[in-house]
Design a protein around this motif. Structure first.
Motif, PDB file in Angstrom:
ATOM      1  N   ASP A   1       0.823  -1.213   0.000  1.00  0.00           N
ATOM      2  CA  ASP A   1       0.000   0.000   0.000  1.00  0.00           C
ATOM      3  C   ASP A   1       0.856   1.261   0.000  1.00  0.00           C
ATOM      4  O   ASP A   1       0.347   2.366   0.147  1.00  0.00           O
ATOM      5  N   MET A   2       2.182   1.126  -0.154  1.00  0.00           N
ATOM      6  CA  MET A   2       3.156   2.221  -0.261  1.00  0.00           C
ATOM      7  C   MET A   2       3.426   2.940   1.052  1.00  0.00           C
ATOM      8  O   MET A   2       4.002   4.018   1.074  1.00  0.00           O
ATOM      9  N   SER A   3       3.030   2.341   2.166  1.00  0.00           N
ATOM     10  CA  SER A   3       3.401   2.848   3.489  1.00  0.00           C
ATOM     11  C   SER A   3       4.742   2.237   3.894  1.00  0.00           C
ATOM     12  O   SER A   3       5.187   1.252   3.291  1.00  0.00           O
TER      13      SER A   3
ATOM     14  N   ILE B   1       0.969   7.156   4.801  1.00  0.00           N
ATOM     15  CA  ILE B   1       2.019   7.350   3.809  1.00  0.00           C
ATOM     16  C   ILE B   1       2.654   8.711   4.092  1.00  0.00           C
ATOM     17  O   ILE B   1       1.945   9.674   4.380  1.00  0.00           O
ATOM     18  N   PRO B   2       3.976   8.839   4.031  1.00  0.00           N
ATOM     19  CA  PRO B   2       4.612  10.114   4.361  1.00  0.00           C
ATOM     20  C   PRO B   2       4.166  11.235   3.425  1.00  0.00           C
ATOM     21  O   PRO B   2       3.808  10.996   2.269  1.00  0.00           O
ATOM     22  N   GLY B   3       4.216  12.458   3.938  1.00  0.00           N
ATOM     23  CA  GLY B   3       3.930  13.596   3.092  1.00  0.00           C
ATOM     24  C   GLY B   3       3.114  14.664   3.778  1.00  0.00           C
ATOM     25  O   GLY B   3       3.001  14.719   5.003  1.00  0.00           O
ATOM     26  N   PHE B   4       2.536  15.519   2.941  1.00  0.00           N
ATOM     27  CA  PHE B   4       1.788  16.674   3.407  1.00  0.00           C
ATOM     28  C   PHE B   4       0.368  16.615   2.826  1.00  0.00           C
ATOM     29  O   PHE B   4       0.164  16.921   1.642  1.00  0.00           O
TER      30      PHE B   4
ATOM     31  N   SER C   1       9.253  22.818  -6.659  1.00  0.00           N
ATOM     32  CA  SER C   1       9.646  21.551  -6.036  1.00  0.00           C
ATOM     33  C   SER C   1      10.507  20.766  -7.017  1.00  0.00           C
ATOM     34  O   SER C   1      10.037  20.373  -8.091  1.00  0.00           O
ATOM     35  N   ILE C   2      11.767  20.535  -6.646  1.00  0.00           N
ATOM     36  CA  ILE C   2      12.748  19.888  -7.508  1.00  0.00           C
ATOM     37  C   ILE C   2      13.130  18.555  -6.872  1.00  0.00           C
ATOM     38  O   ILE C   2      13.691  18.521  -5.780  1.00  0.00           O
ATOM     39  N   VAL C   3      12.819  17.458  -7.541  1.00  0.00           N
ATOM     40  CA  VAL C   3      13.076  16.130  -6.987  1.00  0.00           C
ATOM     41  C   VAL C   3      14.392  15.592  -7.535  1.00  0.00           C
ATOM     42  O   VAL C   3      14.607  15.600  -8.745  1.00  0.00           O
ATOM     43  N   THR C   4      15.255  15.112  -6.644  1.00  0.00           N
ATOM     44  CA  THR C   4      16.489  14.474  -7.105  1.00  0.00           C
ATOM     45  C   THR C   4      16.494  12.970  -6.847  1.00  0.00           C
ATOM     46  O   THR C   4      17.332  12.258  -7.393  1.00  0.00           O
ATOM     47  N   SER C   5      15.562  12.471  -6.013  1.00  0.00           N
ATOM     48  CA  SER C   5      15.314  11.028  -5.912  1.00  0.00           C
ATOM     49  C   SER C   5      13.976  10.827  -5.217  1.00  0.00           C
ATOM     50  O   SER C   5      13.539  11.663  -4.432  1.00  0.00           O
ATOM     51  N   GLY C   6      13.318   9.699  -5.506  1.00  0.00           N
ATOM     52  CA  GLY C   6      12.027   9.401  -4.905  1.00  0.00           C
ATOM     53  C   GLY C   6      10.859   9.817  -5.772  1.00  0.00           C
ATOM     54  O   GLY C   6      11.030  10.267  -6.917  1.00  0.00           O
ATOM     55  N   TYR C   7       9.638   9.662  -5.214  1.00  0.00           N
ATOM     56  CA  TYR C   7       8.396   9.967  -5.933  1.00  0.00           C
ATOM     57  C   TYR C   7       7.517  10.898  -5.107  1.00  0.00           C
ATOM     58  O   TYR C   7       7.491  10.814  -3.872  1.00  0.00           O
ATOM     59  N   ILE C   8       6.787  11.767  -5.810  1.00  0.00           N
ATOM     60  CA  ILE C   8       5.810  12.650  -5.177  1.00  0.00           C
ATOM     61  C   ILE C   8       4.484  12.522  -5.919  1.00  0.00           C
ATOM     62  O   ILE C   8       4.451  12.574  -7.158  1.00  0.00           O
ATOM     63  N   ASP C   9       3.392  12.348  -5.159  1.00  0.00           N
ATOM     64  CA  ASP C   9       2.040  12.358  -5.716  1.00  0.00           C
ATOM     65  C   ASP C   9       1.373  13.669  -5.328  1.00  0.00           C
ATOM     66  O   ASP C   9       1.255  13.996  -4.137  1.00  0.00           O
ATOM     67  N   HIS C  10       0.921  14.399  -6.348  1.00  0.00           N
ATOM     68  CA  HIS C  10       0.305  15.716  -6.169  1.00  0.00           C
ATOM     69  C   HIS C  10      -1.180  15.640  -6.506  1.00  0.00           C
ATOM     70  O   HIS C  10      -1.580  14.960  -7.450  1.00  0.00           O
ATOM     71  N   ALA C  11      -1.997  16.349  -5.731  1.00  0.00           N
ATOM     72  CA  ALA C  11      -3.413  16.557  -6.067  1.00  0.00           C
ATOM     73  C   ALA C  11      -3.767  17.960  -5.603  1.00  0.00           C
ATOM     74  O   ALA C  11      -3.202  18.463  -4.622  1.00  0.00           O
TER      75      ALA C  11
ATOM     76  N   HIS D   1      -3.511  21.961  -1.998  1.00  0.00           N
ATOM     77  CA  HIS D   1      -2.869  20.811  -2.653  1.00  0.00           C
ATOM     78  C   HIS D   1      -2.270  19.879  -1.613  1.00  0.00           C
ATOM     79  O   HIS D   1      -2.057  20.248  -0.457  1.00  0.00           O
ATOM     80  N   SER D   2      -2.061  18.643  -2.032  1.00  0.00           N
ATOM     81  CA  SER D   2      -1.395  17.649  -1.204  1.00  0.00           C
ATOM     82  C   SER D   2      -0.130  17.203  -1.912  1.00  0.00           C
ATOM     83  O   SER D   2      -0.053  17.184  -3.144  1.00  0.00           O
ATOM     84  N   GLU D   3       0.871  16.856  -1.100  1.00  0.00           N
ATOM     85  CA  GLU D   3       2.150  16.361  -1.605  1.00  0.00           C
ATOM     86  C   GLU D   3       2.505  15.126  -0.775  1.00  0.00           C
ATOM     87  O   GLU D   3       2.989  15.249   0.348  1.00  0.00           O
ATOM     88  N   MET D   4       2.255  13.957  -1.334  1.00  0.00           N
ATOM     89  CA  MET D   4       2.489  12.709  -0.627  1.00  0.00           C
ATOM     90  C   MET D   4       3.681  11.974  -1.244  1.00  0.00           C
ATOM     91  O   MET D   4       3.956  12.118  -2.441  1.00  0.00           O
ATOM     92  N   PHE D   5       4.359  11.171  -0.423  1.00  0.00           N
ATOM     93  CA  PHE D   5       5.590  10.506  -0.834  1.00  0.00           C
ATOM     94  C   PHE D   5       5.383   8.985  -0.838  1.00  0.00           C
ATOM     95  O   PHE D   5       5.715   8.288   0.131  1.00  0.00           O
ATOM     96  N   PRO D   6       4.801   8.440  -1.905  1.00  0.00           N
ATOM     97  CA  PRO D   6       4.522   6.998  -1.942  1.00  0.00           C
ATOM     98  C   PRO D   6       5.816   6.193  -1.998  1.00  0.00           C
ATOM     99  O   PRO D   6       6.723   6.509  -2.773  1.00  0.00           O
ATOM    100  N   LEU D   7       5.899   5.155  -1.195  1.00  0.00           N
ATOM    101  CA  LEU D   7       7.083   4.297  -1.166  1.00  0.00           C
ATOM    102  C   LEU D   7       6.835   3.132  -2.118  1.00  0.00           C
ATOM    103  O   LEU D   7       6.362   2.063  -1.739  1.00  0.00           O
ATOM    104  N   VAL D   8       7.122   3.375  -3.392  1.00  0.00           N
ATOM    105  CA  VAL D   8       6.705   2.462  -4.454  1.00  0.00           C
ATOM    106  C   VAL D   8       7.538   1.187  -4.505  1.00  0.00           C
ATOM    107  O   VAL D   8       7.084   0.172  -5.047  1.00  0.00           O
TER     108      VAL D   8
END
Length: 354
Positions: free
Chosen positions: A36-38, A66-69, A81-91, A116-123
């Motif tokens: 479930d990406m937690s 799941i981590p995030g905001f 928002s500049i990502v250098t590793s990992g994933y972000i899910d935005h809504a 908006h939300s900014e979540m960090f799914p652990l894929v």
């Protein structure tokens, strides 16, 4: 000789210059994810909602599973928002959504208001899910504080990069904003402060192999303010073995320095791999009133922002959860709230796998 300020310690958040309010560099060494990406780790003892200081090397922030905001509002400024590793899910409250990852940048002009939300799914379930992320807050002038909200994606595959190699190693500059010599950046949102070249806004993320060197372009205007922020991949940890020579002045990881003149600046790395992010822009020259997620010009405007959000929720929330994430196998994409879907290879491309 280039004129620089004395070096300063990077606080949390990093102090901004010119129109930049502040910056944060998140480093989270998340463990393997569950299906479930937690996190595949116990959350016992964590103060969810106040878990901000990387216990065990990572934070849940405000996410309870799941981590995030989760969903939160903004008005009167922009986030980069500049990502250098990992994933972000935005809504967000315009109905838009996105998943973005390493090398991608999301630029949001909040304008008159967006939630908006900014979540960090652990894929990844078979390895760690390291997340490294810059988030920069860029102010807007009074005339633009109530423009319609908009976001754009700068996909890694399309973001310009300048490389300089010498006998020692390679220096690579990712051009998020601001022209670098003859290399043009991608276009920010149309009402962004960066959309007007006369504002001299730039964001350049420079990665340096040991002893590599690169020349940073001159500022375009004397009034432009510029700062260099030095760190390694673990952030501003003050590791004294990471040093960069900026215009003749040595700056350690966990420190920054301002440039006082307009000249080109030679940046030369020491013996360890290092990063430096350069941000600049002309000051807006207006009063700044900030409270939490709102940045306006007066206290009365802040009060109005809170009242408007309580009344309208900035368009409401169209998702089933305050912290939505997309299915684990979802590739990078962006929905812009107007029916347009975009992928890294273009709007008509076949989605790529993770």
């Amino acid at each position: 000789m280039v004129q620089l300020s004395s070096s300063f310690k990077l606080s949390r958040p990093w102090q901004g210059v010119g129109p930049w309010i502040f910056g944060v560099y998140h480093v989270d060494k998340y463990p393997e994810g569950k299906l479930d990406m937690s996190p595949n780790a116990s959350l016992a003892g964590r103060d969810i909602g106040m878990d901000m200081n990387n216990p065990s090397g990572w934070s849940m922030y405000h996410g309870d599973h799941i981590p995030g905001f989760p969903a939160h509002p903004h008005r009167g400024f922009e986030t980069v928002s500049i990502v250098t590793s990992g994933y972000i899910d935005h809504a967000d409250s315009t109905g838009a959504g996105a998943r973005y990852s390493k090398g991608d940048t999301q630029w949001v002009t909040a304008g008159r208001g967006v939630s908006h939300s900014e979540m960090f799914p652990l894929v990844h379930t078979d390895k760690g899910n390291r997340l490294t992320l810059y988030q920069l807050w860029l102010n807007l002038p009074a005339k633009s504080k109530l423009v319609p909200p908009e976001f754009v994606m700068f996909w890694d595959e399309k973001t310009p990069v300048v490389k300089k190699e010498n006998t020692h190693g390679c220096a690579k500059a990712t051009i998020v904003a601001g022209k670098w010599d003859n290399v043009e950046p991608l276009r920010p949102p149309k009402n962004s402060y960066a959309a007007d070249p006369n504002n001299d806004v730039a964001v350049w993320v420079i990665q340096l192999e040991p002893h590599a060197s690169i020349k940073v372009p001159a500022k375009n205007f004397a009034e432009t303010e510029r700062a260099f922020y030095v760190h390694d991949d673990d952030g501003a940890n003050g590791n004294p073995s990471v040093k960069i020579n900026i215009g003749g002045q040595w700056v350690e990881s966990g420190e920054g320095v301002r440039q006082e003149d307009t000249e080109r600046v030679t940046v030369t790395n020491g013996p360890k791999p290092a990063r430096v992010i350069v941000i600049q822009g002309k000051p807006i020259g207006e009063p700044v009133a900030q409270r939490g997620p709102f940045v306006m010009n007066t206290q009365a405007e802040l009060q109005q922002a809170f009242a408007d959000y309580q009344r309208t929720q900035f368009g409401g929330w169209q998702f089933d959860s305050q912290q939505p994430v997309y299915p684990r196998e979802t590739p990078r994409f962006a929905d812009h709230g107007d029916g347009k879907r975009d992928y890294p290879a273009g709007p008509n491309a076949t989605p790529q796998s993770l």
